[in-house]
Design a protein around this motif. Structure first.
Motif, short mmCIF file in Angstrom:
data_model
loop_
_atom_site.label_atom_id
_atom_site.label_comp_id
_atom_site.label_asym_id
_atom_site.label_seq_id
_atom_site.Cartn_x
_atom_site.Cartn_y
_atom_site.Cartn_z
N ASP A 9 0.83 -1.21 0.00
CA ASP A 9 0.00 0.00 0.00
C ASP A 9 0.86 1.26 0.00
OD1 ASP A 9 -2.39 -1.30 -0.07
OD2 ASP A 9 -2.89 -1.00 2.03
N GLY A 13 0.87 4.00 -3.02
CA GLY A 13 0.51 5.38 -2.71
C GLY A 13 1.56 6.36 -3.21
N PHE A 16 1.10 6.70 -6.93
CA PHE A 16 -0.06 7.55 -7.25
C PHE A 16 0.30 9.03 -7.08
CE2 PHE A 16 -3.13 3.95 -6.38
CZ PHE A 16 -3.65 3.94 -7.65
N LEU A 50 -6.56 14.91 -7.70
CA LEU A 50 -7.33 13.83 -7.09
C LEU A 50 -6.49 12.55 -6.96
CD1 LEU A 50 -10.78 14.28 -8.86
CD2 LEU A 50 -10.23 14.73 -6.46
N LEU A 51 -5.70 12.27 -7.98
CA LEU A 51 -4.82 11.10 -7.93
C LEU A 51 -3.79 11.22 -6.83
CD1 LEU A 51 -4.39 8.47 -9.55
CD2 LEU A 51 -2.73 9.71 -10.91
N ALA A 53 -4.08 13.07 -4.08
CA ALA A 53 -4.77 12.99 -2.79
C ALA A 53 -5.11 11.54 -2.45
CB ALA A 53 -6.04 13.84 -2.82
N PHE A 54 -5.57 10.80 -3.43
CA PHE A 54 -5.87 9.38 -3.23
C PHE A 54 -4.60 8.61 -2.86
CE2 PHE A 54 -6.99 5.13 -5.11
CZ PHE A 54 -7.99 4.84 -4.21
N GLY A 55 -3.49 8.92 -3.53
CA GLY A 55 -2.21 8.28 -3.22
C GLY A 55 -1.72 8.62 -1.83
N PHE A 57 -3.63 9.25 0.74
CA PHE A 57 -4.47 8.46 1.64
C PHE A 57 -3.98 7.01 1.69
CE2 PHE A 57 -8.15 5.60 2.05
CZ PHE A 57 -8.51 5.90 3.36
N ILE A 58 -3.70 6.42 0.53
CA ILE A 58 -3.24 5.03 0.48
C ILE A 58 -1.87 4.89 1.14
CG2 ILE A 58 -2.50 3.18 -1.07
CD1 ILE A 58 -4.67 4.05 -2.97
N ARG A 61 -2.17 5.07 4.84
CA ARG A 61 -2.80 3.84 5.30
C ARG A 61 -1.76 2.71 5.37
NH1 ARG A 61 -6.01 -0.46 3.13
NH2 ARG A 61 -7.59 -1.04 4.65
#
Length: 67
Positions: A9, A13, A16, A50-51, A53-55, A57-58, A61
């Motif tokens: 993960d 991330g 991303f 957006l990519l 921000a998603f990365g 988060f991942i 995590r």
């Protein structure tokens, strides 16, 4: 020292965030425009953000949750 609890993960991330940042950086060469009248850089900047921000988060995590 930060311990990576889920390397899969975390590194996905990071990728991303890298691809999102690269897309946003490459879109700088074009005019951005406004929400009502979008320029050619509007969509790549939005998707890159957006990519990234998603990365983020991942990747966070991957530091917090065991894999």
């Amino acid at each position: 020292m930060i311990k990576i609890r889920n390397p899969r993960d975390f590194w996905s991330g990071v990728m991303f965030v890298a691809f999102g940042g690269a897309g946003m950086w490459l879109a700088r060469a074009f005019p951005y425009g406004t929400a009502a009248r979008m320029g050619p850089a509007y969509f790549p900047t939005l998707v890159g953000g957006l990519l990234a921000a998603f990365g983020l988060f991942i990747g966070l995590r991957g530091l917090a949750v065991d894999g």
